[in-house]
Design a protein around this motif. Structure first.
Motif, PDB file in Angstrom:
ATOM      1  N   MET A  37       0.845  -1.206   0.000  1.00  0.00           N
ATOM      2  CA  MET A  37       0.000   0.000   0.000  1.00  0.00           C
ATOM      3  C   MET A  37       0.875   1.249   0.000  1.00  0.00           C
ATOM      4  O   MET A  37       1.781   1.384   0.811  1.00  0.00           O
ATOM      5  CB  MET A  37      -0.891  -0.019   1.259  1.00  0.00           C
ATOM      6  CG  MET A  37      -1.796   1.183   1.364  1.00  0.00           C
ATOM      7  SD  MET A  37      -2.845   1.088   2.854  1.00  0.00           S
ATOM      8  CE  MET A  37      -3.592   2.693   2.772  1.00  0.00           C
ATOM      9  N   GLN A  38       0.621   2.146  -0.940  1.00  0.00           N
ATOM     10  CA  GLN A  38       1.429   3.348  -1.063  1.00  0.00           C
ATOM     11  C   GLN A  38       1.047   4.356   0.016  1.00  0.00           C
ATOM     12  O   GLN A  38      -0.117   4.606   0.292  1.00  0.00           O
ATOM     13  CB  GLN A  38       1.228   3.975  -2.439  1.00  0.00           C
ATOM     14  CG  GLN A  38       2.184   5.122  -2.715  1.00  0.00           C
ATOM     15  CD  GLN A  38       2.031   5.637  -4.138  1.00  0.00           C
ATOM     16  OE1 GLN A  38       1.097   5.279  -4.831  1.00  0.00           O
ATOM     17  NE2 GLN A  38       2.954   6.472  -4.560  1.00  0.00           N
ATOM     18  N   LEU A  39       2.078   4.924   0.637  1.00  0.00           N
ATOM     19  CA  LEU A  39       1.846   5.914   1.676  1.00  0.00           C
ATOM     20  C   LEU A  39       1.384   7.234   1.060  1.00  0.00           C
ATOM     21  O   LEU A  39       1.804   7.602  -0.034  1.00  0.00           O
ATOM     22  CB  LEU A  39       3.126   6.157   2.476  1.00  0.00           C
ATOM     23  CG  LEU A  39       3.651   5.019   3.338  1.00  0.00           C
ATOM     24  CD1 LEU A  39       4.973   5.438   3.982  1.00  0.00           C
ATOM     25  CD2 LEU A  39       2.661   4.627   4.420  1.00  0.00           C
ATOM     26  N   SER A  40       0.511   7.953   1.765  1.00  0.00           N
ATOM     27  CA  SER A  40       0.160   9.303   1.334  1.00  0.00           C
ATOM     28  C   SER A  40       1.341  10.218   1.626  1.00  0.00           C
ATOM     29  O   SER A  40       2.255   9.872   2.383  1.00  0.00           O
ATOM     30  CB  SER A  40      -1.077   9.790   2.096  1.00  0.00           C
ATOM     31  OG  SER A  40      -0.758  10.000   3.463  1.00  0.00           O
ATOM     32  N   LEU A  41       1.328  11.411   1.029  1.00  0.00           N
ATOM     33  CA  LEU A  41       2.409  12.372   1.293  1.00  0.00           C
ATOM     34  C   LEU A  41       2.487  12.712   2.775  1.00  0.00           C
ATOM     35  O   LEU A  41       3.570  12.856   3.336  1.00  0.00           O
ATOM     36  CB  LEU A  41       2.186  13.644   0.472  1.00  0.00           C
ATOM     37  CG  LEU A  41       2.452  13.547  -1.035  1.00  0.00           C
ATOM     38  CD1 LEU A  41       2.130  14.886  -1.699  1.00  0.00           C
ATOM     39  CD2 LEU A  41       3.893  13.153  -1.311  1.00  0.00           C
ATOM     40  N   VAL A  42       1.334  12.855   3.430  1.00  0.00           N
ATOM     41  CA  VAL A  42       1.331  13.184   4.853  1.00  0.00           C
ATOM     42  C   VAL A  42       1.992  12.070   5.649  1.00  0.00           C
ATOM     43  O   VAL A  42       2.837  12.314   6.514  1.00  0.00           O
ATOM     44  CB  VAL A  42      -0.115  13.432   5.348  1.00  0.00           C
ATOM     45  CG1 VAL A  42      -0.137  13.591   6.864  1.00  0.00           C
ATOM     46  CG2 VAL A  42      -0.692  14.665   4.684  1.00  0.00           C
ATOM     47  N   GLN A  43       1.606  10.831   5.382  1.00  0.00           N
ATOM     48  CA  GLN A  43       2.211   9.704   6.106  1.00  0.00           C
ATOM     49  C   GLN A  43       3.705   9.616   5.830  1.00  0.00           C
ATOM     50  O   GLN A  43       4.500   9.297   6.713  1.00  0.00           O
ATOM     51  CB  GLN A  43       1.519   8.405   5.697  1.00  0.00           C
ATOM     52  CG  GLN A  43       0.080   8.300   6.186  1.00  0.00           C
ATOM     53  CD  GLN A  43      -0.658   7.127   5.567  1.00  0.00           C
ATOM     54  OE1 GLN A  43      -0.455   6.790   4.389  1.00  0.00           O
ATOM     55  NE2 GLN A  43      -1.522   6.490   6.340  1.00  0.00           N
ATOM     56  N   LYS A  44       4.105   9.937   4.612  1.00  0.00           N
ATOM     57  CA  LYS A  44       5.515   9.835   4.221  1.00  0.00           C
ATOM     58  C   LYS A  44       6.372  10.905   4.871  1.00  0.00           C
ATOM     59  O   LYS A  44       7.499  10.641   5.315  1.00  0.00           O
ATOM     60  CB  LYS A  44       5.612   9.941   2.695  1.00  0.00           C
ATOM     61  CG  LYS A  44       7.026   9.817   2.131  1.00  0.00           C
ATOM     62  CD  LYS A  44       6.987   9.841   0.613  1.00  0.00           C
ATOM     63  CE  LYS A  44       8.358   9.687   0.003  1.00  0.00           C
ATOM     64  NZ  LYS A  44       8.299   9.693  -1.478  1.00  0.00           N
ATOM     65  N   TYR A  45       5.853  12.132   4.931  1.00  0.00           N
ATOM     66  CA  TYR A  45       6.683  13.257   5.376  1.00  0.00           C
ATOM     67  C   TYR A  45       6.368  13.740   6.798  1.00  0.00           C
ATOM     68  O   TYR A  45       6.988  14.683   7.270  1.00  0.00           O
ATOM     69  CB  TYR A  45       6.540  14.426   4.393  1.00  0.00           C
ATOM     70  CG  TYR A  45       7.209  14.149   3.062  1.00  0.00           C
ATOM     71  CD1 TYR A  45       8.603  14.144   2.958  1.00  0.00           C
ATOM     72  CD2 TYR A  45       6.460  13.869   1.920  1.00  0.00           C
ATOM     73  CE1 TYR A  45       9.224  13.886   1.741  1.00  0.00           C
ATOM     74  CE2 TYR A  45       7.080  13.610   0.701  1.00  0.00           C
ATOM     75  CZ  TYR A  45       8.457  13.616   0.626  1.00  0.00           C
ATOM     76  OH  TYR A  45       9.082  13.354  -0.580  1.00  0.00           O
ATOM     77  N   ASN A  46       5.417  13.100   7.463  1.00  0.00           N
ATOM     78  CA  ASN A  46       5.080  13.535   8.821  1.00  0.00           C
ATOM     79  C   ASN A  46       6.078  12.943   9.818  1.00  0.00           C
ATOM     80  O   ASN A  46       5.866  11.891  10.406  1.00  0.00           O
ATOM     81  CB  ASN A  46       3.651  13.114   9.191  1.00  0.00           C
ATOM     82  CG  ASN A  46       3.180  13.769  10.469  1.00  0.00           C
ATOM     83  OD1 ASN A  46       3.669  14.833  10.846  1.00  0.00           O
ATOM     84  ND2 ASN A  46       2.242  13.133  11.150  1.00  0.00           N
ATOM     85  N   VAL A  47       7.171  13.652   9.980  1.00  0.00           N
ATOM     86  CA  VAL A  47       8.266  13.218  10.853  1.00  0.00           C
ATOM     87  C   VAL A  47       8.595  14.354  11.828  1.00  0.00           C
ATOM     88  O   VAL A  47       8.223  15.506  11.593  1.00  0.00           O
ATOM     89  CB  VAL A  47       9.522  12.858  10.029  1.00  0.00           C
ATOM     90  CG1 VAL A  47       9.240  11.690   9.104  1.00  0.00           C
ATOM     91  CG2 VAL A  47      10.013  14.072   9.228  1.00  0.00           C
ATOM     92  N   PRO A  48       9.274  14.066  12.937  1.00  0.00           N
ATOM     93  CA  PRO A  48       9.674  15.154  13.827  1.00  0.00           C
ATOM     94  C   PRO A  48      10.637  16.111  13.122  1.00  0.00           C
ATOM     95  O   PRO A  48      11.557  15.680  12.414  1.00  0.00           O
ATOM     96  CB  PRO A  48      10.378  14.430  14.987  1.00  0.00           C
ATOM     97  CG  PRO A  48       9.895  13.018  14.917  1.00  0.00           C
ATOM     98  CD  PRO A  48       9.666  12.745  13.463  1.00  0.00           C
TER      99      PRO A  48
END
Length: 454
Positions: A1-12
Motif C-alpha cells: 500500500m502506497q503511503l500518502s504524502l502526509v504519512q511519508k513526510y510527517n516526521v519530527p
C-alpha cells in the motif's frame, strides 16, 4: 500500500525560528563574552541604518492552557508584576551600558505568557522605562499578544498611545468541547469585543492565532472557527499546527489522551479545509502557517521579498540585532544567539549579581551563516538560490540529490542554481529545510526533540 504524502513526510522536525536550532547549539564552546562581542559588532553595523529589535517576555498567566508550549508561570497574584518589570528594566540598562550609542528601536514585541496579565499602568511604566535610554525609529513597528479574556480597552488605548499598532489575539478554536480540552474557555463575544475595540482605537494590523490538530477538533469545528473569524475580518492570521511535545513540557500537555488528537491525513484535511476557506475569504498565504489580507504590511513585505523570520516568528521587516529581555528570552546578533535563564528565580539571582542573565548560547560558524540564509529564504520566500558563490558549500551536491525525491513528489522544482517550493509543497517546507540542516543530518537526534512537521 502506497503511503500518502502526509504519512511519508510527517516526521519530527524543527520550526526553524533559528539556525542552528536550539538543540544543536554548541553551549560548551559559547561564552558570554562572545555574545557581547557580536552584540557590539551587529549594533555598530545596523543601529543607524535599520535599528534594533526588542523581544520582551512577560511570563505570567492566570491559568494553564494545555496546548501551550511557552515558558510561563501560572499565578493569580498580581503583586508579581512590579518586581518583574524592575528586573527587566535593570537588564535593559545593563545592555545600554554596553552599547556605544543610544539604541534606535525599530521593533518591539511583547510576548508571553500573557502580556495583558500586566496592568496598563505597568506596561506603560515598562515601555517608558525602555525609552529613557533609547529612541524610536521613524517607521517603528510595535506589537503585543493579547488574551481576549483579560485585554481591556485601557490596555489597547495605553499601548496605542505608546506607539503600538499591531496586536494579535490567541483564539485557537471556538468549539466548546475543544476549548474545554485545552483549558481555554473563551467565548466568541470576548474575541469580537477586543477586535472591534482595536479597530476603533486605530490599530493598523490585528491578528488572530488559530490552531488545527487540537484534541477532539473536527472539520466542522475548523469551518465554524474560520467562518466566525471572517465576520471579524482580522488583517492577518496564524493558522498553526498544534505541536504536541509533552516530553518537553510535561503535564501541561497531558490534559487529554493522544488518541483524542487528529492524526496524519485527518489532521492534514483540517489544514487544507482551513487554507481553502481562508483563501476564499481573501487571505493570502505568507510563509509557513501565516495568512494576510493584501492590505496588511506582512503581505506587502512578502511580495517585496523583505519578510523575515526569527524567534518572534515572522516579521514584516528585518533588523540584524534582536535583544531578548526577560526570563527565557533569546537574543540574536545574527552572528550568535544567547538565551536567558529559564526560571524566574535564576533570572532574578543573576541580575542581583549584576550579571547578564544568559545561561547558554551559540556562536555561528561561517557554514552556519550560509545555511541560515538558505533556510530563511525557504521559510520566508519559498525559494533559495546558490547562484551567488557566497551561498555555495561543499555538501550542496548531496543536498541537491536528497531533494530529488521531493521533486518527484511534486513538492519542489529545480530552477537554475536553486529550488522553488511548489504550491503542493508549501505545507512541507519544514521537511525541505531539513534537507539543508547539516547539523541535523550529521547527528540525528536519539530522543524526541521536535514536534511533527505535519
Amino acid at each position: 500500500m502506497q503511503l500518502s504524502l502526509v504519512q511519508k513526510y510527517n516526521v519530527p522536525g524543527p520550526r526553524y525560528t533559528s539556525y542552528p536550532t536550539v538543540p544543536y547549539w554548541e553551549d560548551d564552546l559559547f561564552h558570554v563574552e562572545d555574545w557581547k562581542r557580536t552584540l557590539l559588532q551587529s549594533f555598530e553595523e545596523s543601529n543607524t541604518t535599520e535599528g534594533i529589535s526588542l523581544y520582551i517576555h512577560l511570563p505570567f498567566c492566570e491559568s494553564l492552557c494545555t496546548f501551550c508550549g511557552c515558558n510561563k508561570r501560572i499565578t493569580k497574584r498580581h503583586e508579581v508584576e512590579d518586581p518583574y518589570i524592575i528586573a527587566v528594566l535593570k537588564e535593559w540598562k545593563m545592555y545600554c551600558d554596553l552599547l556605544p550609542a543610544k539604541p534606535i528601536i525599530k521593533e518591539i514585541h511583547l510576548g508571553g505568557g500573557t502580556p495583558t496579565f500586566f496592568s496598563p499602568e505597568n506596561l506603560k511604566f515598562l515601555i517608558d522605562g525602555i525609552f529613557k535610554s533609547a529612541e524610536k525609529a521613524p517607521e517603528h513597528e510595535f506589537s503585543f499578544e493579547g488574551h481576549p479574556n483579560n485585554t481591556t480597552r485601557d490596555h489597547l488605548q495605553t499601548l496605542y498611545d505608546l506607539g503600538f499598532r499591531r496586536v494579535s489575539f490567541g483564539v485557537q478554536d471556538y468549539s466548546d468541547k475543544v476549548q474545554l480540552a485545552i483549558h481555554r474557555i473563551q467565548p466568541f463575544h470576548n474575541v469580537a469585543k477586543v477586535t472591534f475595540w482595536a479597530k476603533e482605537i486605530g490599530y493598523t494590523s490585528i491578528g488572530h492565532d488559530l490552531i488545527f490538530g487540537l484534541p477532539f477538533q473536527t472539520l466542522k469545528d475548523v469551518q465554524d472557527t474560520i467562518d466566525k473569524t471572517k465576520s471579524l475580518q482580522p488583517d492577518r492570521l496564524a493558522f498553526y499546527s498544534y505541536a504536541h511535545v509533552p516530553w518537553i513540557k510535561g503535564n501541561g500537555q497531558r490534559g487529554f489522551k493522544d488518541e483524542d488528537l487528529p492524526k496524519d491525513d485527518e489532521k492534514r484535511e483540517l489544514y487544507e479545509e482551513g487554507k481553502k476557506r481562508l483563501a476564499h475569504n481573501g487571505y493570502h498565504e505568507i510563509g509557513m502557517d501565516h495568512f494576510a489580507l493584501k492590505e496588511d504590511s506582512m503581505f506587502e513585505s512578502f511580495k517585496q521579498g523583505n519578510l523575515h523570520r526569527n524567534f518572534m516568528g515572522y516579521t514584516a521587516s528585518k533588523t540584524k540585532l534582536m535583544i531578548g529581555l526577560g526570563v527565557s528570552s533569546i537574543s540574536d546578533s545574527w552572528y550568535s544567539f544567547a538565551q536567558n535563564e529559564k526560571s524566574i528565580e535564576d533570572y532574578y539571582a543573576r541580575l542581583e549579581a549584576n550579571e547578564l542573565p544568559i545561561f547558554k548560547g551559540h556562536l555561528l560558524s561561517s557554514e552556519d551563516l550560509v545555511i541560515r540564509k538558505h533556510i530563511l529564504n525557504l521559510m520566508c520566500q519559498f525559494t533559495t538560490s546558490w547562484k551567488d558563490e557566497a551561498m555555495k558549500f561543499p555538501e550542496l551536491s548531496e543536498i541537491h540529490e536528497s531533494l530529488s525525491e521531493m521533486e518527484v513528489d511534486g513538492l519542489l522544482s529545480f530552477i537554475e542554481n536553486g529550488i522553488l517550493v511548489t504550491e503542493k509543497g508549501k505545507p512541507y517546507v519544514r521537511n525541505i529545510c531539513m534537507a539543508f540542516d547539516l547539523r541535523l543530518i550529521r547527528k540525528a537526534p536519539e530522543t524526541k526533540l521536535f514536534s511533527m512537521t505535519i
